[in-house]
Every structure is written in structure tokens, then in C-alpha cells.
Design a protein around this motif. Structure first.
Motif, PDB file in Angstrom:
ATOM      1  N   ASP A   1      39.791 -16.063  82.303  1.00  0.00           N
ATOM      2  CA  ASP A   1      39.551 -14.960  81.385  1.00  0.00           C
ATOM      3  C   ASP A   1      40.043 -13.644  81.985  1.00  0.00           C
ATOM      4  O   ASP A   1      40.014 -13.454  83.198  1.00  0.00           O
ATOM      5  N   LEU A   2      40.452 -12.741  81.094  1.00  0.00           N
ATOM      6  CA  LEU A   2      40.800 -11.394  81.544  1.00  0.00           C
ATOM      7  C   LEU A   2      39.563 -10.727  82.120  1.00  0.00           C
ATOM      8  O   LEU A   2      38.465 -10.876  81.573  1.00  0.00           O
ATOM      9  N   PRO A   3      39.704  -9.971  83.189  1.00  0.00           N
ATOM     10  CA  PRO A   3      38.546  -9.238  83.709  1.00  0.00           C
ATOM     11  C   PRO A   3      38.189  -8.085  82.775  1.00  0.00           C
ATOM     12  O   PRO A   3      38.971  -7.702  81.902  1.00  0.00           O
ATOM     13  N   PHE A   4      37.019  -7.541  82.973  1.00  0.00           N
ATOM     14  CA  PHE A   4      36.591  -6.399  82.170  1.00  0.00           C
ATOM     15  C   PHE A   4      37.483  -5.195  82.448  1.00  0.00           C
ATOM     16  O   PHE A   4      37.792  -4.416  81.567  1.00  0.00           O
ATOM     17  N   GLY A   5      37.928  -5.055  83.677  1.00  0.00           N
ATOM     18  CA  GLY A   5      38.815  -3.954  84.061  1.00  0.00           C
ATOM     19  C   GLY A   5      40.264  -4.406  84.054  1.00  0.00           C
ATOM     20  O   GLY A   5      40.698  -5.133  83.170  1.00  0.00           O
ATOM     21  N   GLU A   6      41.006  -4.003  85.065  1.00  0.00           N
ATOM     22  CA  GLU A   6      42.425  -4.357  85.149  1.00  0.00           C
ATOM     23  C   GLU A   6      42.591  -5.709  85.836  1.00  0.00           C
ATOM     24  O   GLU A   6      41.795  -6.085  86.682  1.00  0.00           O
ATOM     25  N   GLY A   7      43.640  -6.434  85.449  1.00  0.00           N
ATOM     26  CA  GLY A   7      43.907  -7.726  86.067  1.00  0.00           C
ATOM     27  C   GLY A   7      44.625  -8.659  85.121  1.00  0.00           C
ATOM     28  O   GLY A   7      45.160  -8.236  84.094  1.00  0.00           O
ATOM     29  N   PHE A   8      44.624  -9.945  85.449  1.00  0.00           N
ATOM     30  CA  PHE A   8      45.350 -10.910  84.641  1.00  0.00           C
ATOM     31  C   PHE A   8      44.484 -12.112  84.292  1.00  0.00           C
ATOM     32  O   PHE A   8      43.456 -12.364  84.912  1.00  0.00           O
ATOM     33  N   GLY A   9      44.926 -12.847  83.291  1.00  0.00           N
ATOM     34  CA  GLY A   9      44.284 -14.080  82.871  1.00  0.00           C
ATOM     35  C   GLY A   9      45.349 -15.031  82.367  1.00  0.00           C
ATOM     36  O   GLY A   9      46.508 -14.639  82.188  1.00  0.00           O
ATOM     37  N   TYR A  10      44.982 -16.262  82.137  1.00  0.00           N
ATOM     38  CA  TYR A  10      45.954 -17.226  81.644  1.00  0.00           C
ATOM     39  C   TYR A  10      45.251 -18.373  80.924  1.00  0.00           C
ATOM     40  O   TYR A  10      44.051 -18.576  81.073  1.00  0.00           O
ATOM     41  N   VAL A  11      46.036 -19.122  80.148  1.00  0.00           N
ATOM     42  CA  VAL A  11      45.587 -20.332  79.479  1.00  0.00           C
ATOM     43  C   VAL A  11      46.726 -21.338  79.576  1.00  0.00           C
ATOM     44  O   VAL A  11      47.871 -21.002  79.263  1.00  0.00           O
ATOM     45  N   VAL A  12      46.420 -22.550  79.999  1.00  0.00           N
ATOM     46  CA  VAL A  12      47.378 -23.653  79.983  1.00  0.00           C
ATOM     47  C   VAL A  12      46.643 -24.829  79.357  1.00  0.00           C
ATOM     48  O   VAL A  12      45.542 -25.181  79.802  1.00  0.00           O
ATOM     49  N   ARG A  13      47.218 -25.391  78.301  1.00  0.00           N
ATOM     50  CA  ARG A  13      46.561 -26.463  77.570  1.00  0.00           C
ATOM     51  C   ARG A  13      47.598 -27.495  77.142  1.00  0.00           C
ATOM     52  O   ARG A  13      48.687 -27.127  76.707  1.00  0.00           O
ATOM     53  N   ALA A  14      47.255 -28.778  77.233  1.00  0.00           N
ATOM     54  CA  ALA A  14      48.173 -29.836  76.808  1.00  0.00           C
ATOM     55  C   ALA A  14      47.379 -30.997  76.224  1.00  0.00           C
ATOM     56  O   ALA A  14      46.283 -31.311  76.689  1.00  0.00           O
ATOM     57  N   SER A  15      47.971 -31.610  75.209  1.00  0.00           N
ATOM     58  CA  SER A  15      47.353 -32.743  74.520  1.00  0.00           C
ATOM     59  C   SER A  15      48.273 -33.951  74.605  1.00  0.00           C
ATOM     60  O   SER A  15      49.494 -33.808  74.590  1.00  0.00           O
ATOM     61  N   ASP A  16      47.677 -35.146  74.646  1.00  0.00           N
ATOM     62  CA  ASP A  16      48.506 -36.349  74.639  1.00  0.00           C
ATOM     63  C   ASP A  16      49.151 -36.592  73.271  1.00  0.00           C
ATOM     64  O   ASP A  16      50.027 -37.425  73.135  1.00  0.00           O
ATOM     65  N   GLN A  17      48.760 -35.825  72.258  1.00  0.00           N
ATOM     66  CA  GLN A  17      49.364 -35.918  70.932  1.00  0.00           C
ATOM     67  C   GLN A  17      50.479 -34.891  70.731  1.00  0.00           C
ATOM     68  O   GLN A  17      51.016 -34.766  69.645  1.00  0.00           O
ATOM     69  N   GLY A  18      50.779 -34.130  71.759  1.00  0.00           N
ATOM     70  CA  GLY A  18      51.939 -33.247  71.682  1.00  0.00           C
ATOM     71  C   GLY A  18      51.704 -31.767  71.822  1.00  0.00           C
ATOM     72  O   GLY A  18      52.472 -31.097  72.501  1.00  0.00           O
TER      73      GLY A  18
END
Length: 172
Positions: free
Chosen positions: A53-70
Motif C-alpha cells: 500500500d502507498l504510505p500516508f506520506g511520501e513513498g511508493f506502492g505496488y500491485v502484482v497479480r496473476a491468475s491461471d485463467q489469464g
């Protein structure tokens, strides 16, 4: 587990397992199974992901998601004093899409126009003349540092409520 009783009787099962990997990062595994007795359409899907998750202040976040259905998705977000920026690539049903986004706000306080992160409810100004680079906290989380003039715009304050902000005295 749920069962739908209509023209197409179906049974759906969904299980989600979430593993915390620190204060703001989680890994997730989900399993979805649908069985339809009337149409014979069955569907199984397993998805794995990791998110910071993004922090409340400055910084970075990310999401990586994959499904076996594509479906697959990768997104990175970066938040600074003047806005939030993101880049995403996603793939589903043989199609790939990319997106880049920027969001922010423009405000006016005490005769000055300023740029900020998105302003959702209320905002305020921390002013410490002659004290640049002082950490400012809200809810015990660093939300930013004062600029060269000793000022910091705080874009996410609760309206019509007492908001508690504090500064890092060791930075003075």
C-alpha cells in the motif's frame, strides 16, 4: 460457499488466504470454483498477488497479480508532495493495455496558491519559518517534511473534527 437457485442452479466456492509481509505489504492466494448443474458451465480460477500500500506520506506502492485463467496486472504507484503517479500494465483475454496516470490538487490558503496531492476533504498548512526539512506526523505516520520555507501542506485532514499533527522535535 453459496448456492443459487434459479433457472441455472449453481454452486460457488471462494477461499482467500492473506499473509501479511510487514506493515504495508501482503501476499494473497484466492481460489474460485463455480459449478452449474443446469448449463454444465464450470469455472475454476486460482489467483496469486502481492501488494504494498502507498504510505500516508511520501513513498511508493505496488500491485502484482496473476491468475491461471489469464488475467495479469502489474502496477507501481509513487506519491510525493505534489501528487500521486502510477504506471500499470494489464493483460486479459489476449489483450494488453498500459496506463500512466497522475493526480494532484491545487489549493489556496492565506493568499498563496499551492500544488498538492489530491485534496479530498479538508487541508491545512504547517508553518515553521526558518525550519526546513522537519518531519510532520499525523496518526504517528510521517506525512511529509517542511520545504525550504518551513511549510508543508497537509491534504487529507478530517473536516469539522480535531486533527492532531505533530513535528519531529529532533529535526529543529
Amino acid at each position: 460457499l453459496s448456492q443459487v437457485r434459479a433457472d441455472d442452479r449453481s454452486t460457488q466456492f471462494n477461499a482467500v488466504w492473506t499473509l501479511p509481509l510487514g506493515a504495508s505489504t501482503t501476499a494473497t492466494l484466492s481460489i474460485d470454483r463455480v459449478r452449474s448443474s443446469a448449463s454444465g458451465a464450470n469455472h475454476d480460477e486460482r489467483t496469486v498477488g502481492i501488494q504494498r500500500d502507498l504510505p500516508f506520506g511520501e513513498g511508493f506502492g505496488y500491485v502484482v497479480r496473476a491468475s491461471d485463467q489469464g488475467p495479469r496486472q502489474a502496477q507501481v504507484n509513487y506519491q510525493i508532495r505534489y501528487g500521486t503517479y502510477s504506471a500499470e500494465i494489464a493483460q486479459a483475454q489476449g489483450q494488453t493495455g498500459e496506463r500512466v496516470a497522475a493526480s494532484g490538487g491545487v489549493g489556496f490558503i492565506e493568499g498563496n496558491v499551492f500544488l498538492s496531492r489530491t485534496i479530498t476533504d479538508s487541508f491545512g498548512l504547517v508553518r515553521l519559518p526558518g525550519y526546513p526539512d522537519v518531519r510532520v506526523y499525523s496518526e504517528n505516520q510521517v506525512i511529509g517534511r517542511t520545504d525550504a520555507a518551513g511549510e508543508l501542506i497537509v491534504p487529507r485532514l478530517l473536516p469539522y473534527q480535531a486533527n492532531t499533527l505533530r513535528i519531529e522535535q529532533a529535526d529543529l
